[in-house]
Scaffold this motif. Structure first.
Motif, mmCIF file in Angstrom:
data_model
loop_
_atom_site.group_PDB
_atom_site.id
_atom_site.type_symbol
_atom_site.label_atom_id
_atom_site.label_comp_id
_atom_site.label_asym_id
_atom_site.label_seq_id
_atom_site.Cartn_x
_atom_site.Cartn_y
_atom_site.Cartn_z
ATOM 1 N N TYR A 1 0.834 -1.207 0.000
ATOM 2 C CA TYR A 1 0.000 0.000 0.000
ATOM 3 C C TYR A 1 0.869 1.257 0.000
ATOM 4 C CZ TYR A 1 -3.513 3.452 1.202
ATOM 5 O OH TYR A 1 -4.312 4.558 1.180
ATOM 6 N N ALA A 2 1.986 1.241 0.738
ATOM 7 C CA ALA A 2 2.884 2.404 0.746
ATOM 8 C C ALA A 2 3.421 2.671 -0.659
ATOM 9 C CB ALA A 2 4.039 2.157 1.722
ATOM 10 N N ALA A 3 3.778 1.591 -1.378
ATOM 11 C CA ALA A 3 4.231 1.765 -2.764
ATOM 12 C C ALA A 3 3.086 2.253 -3.648
ATOM 13 C CB ALA A 3 4.791 0.447 -3.291
ATOM 14 N N PHE A 4 1.878 1.783 -3.371
ATOM 15 C CA PHE A 4 0.714 2.156 -4.171
ATOM 16 C C PHE A 4 0.409 3.646 -4.047
ATOM 17 C CE2 PHE A 4 -4.065 2.163 -4.730
ATOM 18 C CZ PHE A 4 -4.029 1.890 -6.094
ATOM 19 N N ARG A 5 0.561 4.209 -2.868
ATOM 20 C CA ARG A 5 0.327 5.647 -2.691
ATOM 21 C C ARG A 5 1.261 6.448 -3.598
ATOM 22 N NH1 ARG A 5 -2.986 7.165 1.652
ATOM 23 N NH2 ARG A 5 -2.336 9.301 1.286
ATOM 24 N N ARG A 6 2.524 6.068 -3.641
ATOM 25 C CA ARG A 6 3.465 6.760 -4.537
ATOM 26 C C ARG A 6 3.067 6.544 -5.992
ATOM 27 N NH1 ARG A 6 6.991 3.965 -1.189
ATOM 28 N NH2 ARG A 6 7.663 2.629 -2.917
ATOM 29 N N PHE A 7 2.692 5.305 -6.292
ATOM 30 C CA PHE A 7 2.343 4.926 -7.656
ATOM 31 C C PHE A 7 1.165 5.761 -8.180
ATOM 32 C CE2 PHE A 7 0.066 2.368 -10.750
ATOM 33 C CZ PHE A 7 1.076 1.845 -11.549
ATOM 34 N N VAL A 8 0.147 5.926 -7.354
ATOM 35 C CA VAL A 8 -1.054 6.663 -7.768
ATOM 36 C C VAL A 8 -0.701 8.094 -8.168
ATOM 37 C CG1 VAL A 8 -3.234 7.639 -6.917
ATOM 38 C CG2 VAL A 8 -2.652 5.267 -6.417
ATOM 39 N N ARG A 9 0.114 8.752 -7.357
ATOM 40 C CA ARG A 9 0.483 10.138 -7.664
ATOM 41 C C ARG A 9 1.343 10.199 -8.927
ATOM 42 N NH1 ARG A 9 -3.718 11.369 -4.999
ATOM 43 N NH2 ARG A 9 -3.549 11.178 -2.726
ATOM 44 N N GLU A 10 2.238 9.219 -9.072
ATOM 45 C CA GLU A 10 3.147 9.260 -10.213
ATOM 46 C C GLU A 10 2.435 8.957 -11.524
ATOM 47 O OE1 GLU A 10 7.675 7.689 -11.090
ATOM 48 O OE2 GLU A 10 6.874 7.821 -9.062
ATOM 49 N N MET B 1 -1.301 -1.803 8.367
ATOM 50 C CA MET B 1 -2.238 -1.631 7.258
ATOM 51 C C MET B 1 -3.427 -0.781 7.673
ATOM 52 S SD MET B 1 -2.674 -2.310 4.111
ATOM 53 C CE MET B 1 -3.851 -1.133 3.460
ATOM 54 N N LEU B 2 -3.877 -0.942 8.900
ATOM 55 C CA LEU B 2 -5.042 -0.182 9.360
ATOM 56 C C LEU B 2 -4.736 1.310 9.439
ATOM 57 C CD1 LEU B 2 -6.326 -2.537 12.223
ATOM 58 C CD2 LEU B 2 -7.256 -2.291 9.916
ATOM 59 N N GLY B 3 -3.469 1.663 9.671
ATOM 60 C CA GLY B 3 -3.117 3.063 9.842
ATOM 61 C C GLY B 3 -2.803 3.798 8.559
ATOM 62 N N GLY B 4 -2.631 3.082 7.445
ATOM 63 C CA GLY B 4 -2.180 3.715 6.213
ATOM 64 C C GLY B 4 -3.243 4.365 5.353
ATOM 65 N N PRO B 5 -4.360 3.684 5.074
ATOM 66 C CA PRO B 5 -5.328 4.200 4.088
ATOM 67 C C PRO B 5 -6.047 5.467 4.520
ATOM 68 C CG PRO B 5 -5.590 1.831 4.426
ATOM 69 C CD PRO B 5 -4.691 2.326 5.515
ATOM 70 N N ASP B 6 -6.554 6.193 3.514
ATOM 71 C CA ASP B 6 -7.378 7.382 3.755
ATOM 72 C C ASP B 6 -8.825 6.946 3.998
ATOM 73 O OD1 ASP B 6 -5.147 8.933 3.225
ATOM 74 O OD2 ASP B 6 -5.602 9.064 1.089
ATOM 75 N N GLY B 7 -9.029 6.202 5.021
ATOM 76 C CA GLY B 7 -10.356 5.691 5.317
ATOM 77 C C GLY B 7 -10.429 4.196 5.086
ATOM 78 N N LEU B 8 -11.165 3.514 5.949
ATOM 79 C CA LEU B 8 -11.339 2.066 5.864
ATOM 80 C C LEU B 8 -12.789 1.758 5.499
ATOM 81 C CD1 LEU B 8 -9.378 1.131 9.115
ATOM 82 C CD2 LEU B 8 -8.554 0.920 6.756
#
Length: 399
Positions: free
Chosen positions: A233-242, A267-274
């Motif tokens: 998910y951390a990689a995905f956040r970068r990926f989405v912006r790029e 994992m629970l702490g990363g997303p912008d909403g669950l």
């Protein structure tokens, strides 16, 4: 790495050259861009780069992706937001966020995703019949990790996705498998940036940029494990912006009760909403489904809400707290066993045990399964069949 120009070879580190470009005078920056566009890129050993890597490095040297800049003042932020909608899906999904959708197995997460996609690309279509409609027509890129190609498209059509919808569906199985979207691997990360940004119908130099990126099937991408959810998910956040998307969503598995996403506290702490969509009994296909949202600051809480199928479409009803008068559909196997236990040595007919309609069909399947297991036995009586638990059955019954 080496950049071979008319003035000779120029050894460089990508990040150092990007920083030098940002601080250079306009004239020097212009020359650096000409060299980056026309020069030959080589490895440290003087070997040509493969086409994909060359394209990727050249884009970086031209600094076409986002970078650290001076933070805007609060007044500048307010001016920028004036007139802009703060919602992608009004009342549910704030714009420019990346929530996570999780649920227990067989809850129907992919069906929920098809309903969400339909609400994004079909005019005036509300998600779950309740949230929205979406303003405008966002470009949606859906990565389908494991659902068969035809099945996914039929589900999207059934959900109301129009033939001319602004939607790209990318199936991973035909490409070689879901694991190919494991963007924690740098080579795959770079390759997918290029794949998604490729544009077959754009003008020269233009690239495709989806507004919304949805990935359905994180567990399959991670080869069946949830241990690396947070890393991915951390990689995905970068990926989405790029890749140029403003909003995104990924689906994964929750625990058996459907309460929390797999992947641990990280994992629970990363997303912008669950977002959670779960079945009250994963082993009972007729059990009730629920949806809820626990947002980050700026989002909206959606309390536990029952989701039902109405006229072929998923529909969010009132919150669960307001629907306690409707009894949960029982487990068909348990119900058949309970009725036979009450019937004792008298037994019960097929109709008495199963009833009719949708739940009757499930009970009949359960009855056949119990007979195969030897738990129940039966005897033909005229035009009907009478059933007993094996321990209560008369000696002349047949299996």
């Amino acid at each position: 790495m080496i950049l071979l120009t008319q003035d000779g070879p120029q050894p460089f580190e990508v990040l150092d050259r990007i920083e030098a470009r940002r601080t250079a005078s306009p004239e020097v920056r212009e020359q650096m861009d000409r060299d980056a566009e026309s020069g030959q890129l080589l490895t440290d050993h003087g070997e040509p780069l493969d086409a994909d890597t060359e394209k990727r490095v050249r884009i970086r040297l031209l600094d076409r992706f986002g970078h650290l800049t001076e933070a805007p003042t609060f007044s500048e932020y307010v001016r920028q937001r004036e007139g802009a909608s703060r919602w992608l899906v009004p009342g549910l999904w704030p714009a420019d966020t990346i929530p996570m959708l999780s649920g227990n197995h067989k809850a129907g997460k992919t069906t929920l995703v098809t309903d969400l996609v339909a609400s994004l690309v079909a005019p005036d279509r509300k998600f779950l019949g309740r949230f929205g409609p979406v303003e405008g027509t966002p470009e949606v890129y859906l990565i389908n990790a494991e659902t068969p190609t035809d099945a996914m498209r039929e589900a999207l059509i059934a959900a109301g996705v129009p033939a001319d919808g602004h939607l790209v569906v990318d199936d991973l199985e035909p490409r070689g498998g879901a694991h190919l979207f494991d963007i924690t691997q740098p080579a795959l990360y770079d390759r997918w940036i290029d794949l998604i940004r490729e544009c077959m119908n754009c003008g020269p130099g233009e690239q495709y940029e989806p507004d919304v990126l949805i990935v359905d099937g994180l567990t399959a991408i991670m080869s069946g494990t949830s241990l690396r959810y947070a890393e991915w998910y951390a990689a995905f956040r970068r990926f989405v912006r790029e890749v140029g998307a403003s909003s995104a969503l990924v689906t994964g598995h929750a625990d058996q009760q459907g309460n929390h996403s797999m992947g641990g506290v990280e994992m629970l702490g990363g997303p912008d909403g669950l977002w959670t969509y779960w079945s009250s009994d994963p082993d009972n296909p007729t059990s009730r489904r629920y949806f809820k949202v626990q947002p980050r600051l700026g989002g909206v809480v959606v309390p536990k809400t029952e989701v039902r199928l109405v006229d072929g479409l998923l529909t969010a009803s009132e919150s669960a707290e307001e629907s306690t008068d409707r009894a949960e559909a029982p487990d068909p196997r348990a119900e058949v066993l309970e009725r036979l236990e009450k019937a004792s040595t008298d037994g019960a007919t097929t109709t008495d045990l199963t009833g009719r309609g949708r739940f009757g069909s499930e009970r009949r399947k359960a009855l056949q399964s119990l007979q195969t297991e030897g738990v129940v036995t039966s005897r033909t009586e005229g035009r009907s069949v009478r059933w007993w638990l094996t321990e209560h059955a008369p000696t002349d019954t047949i299996r």
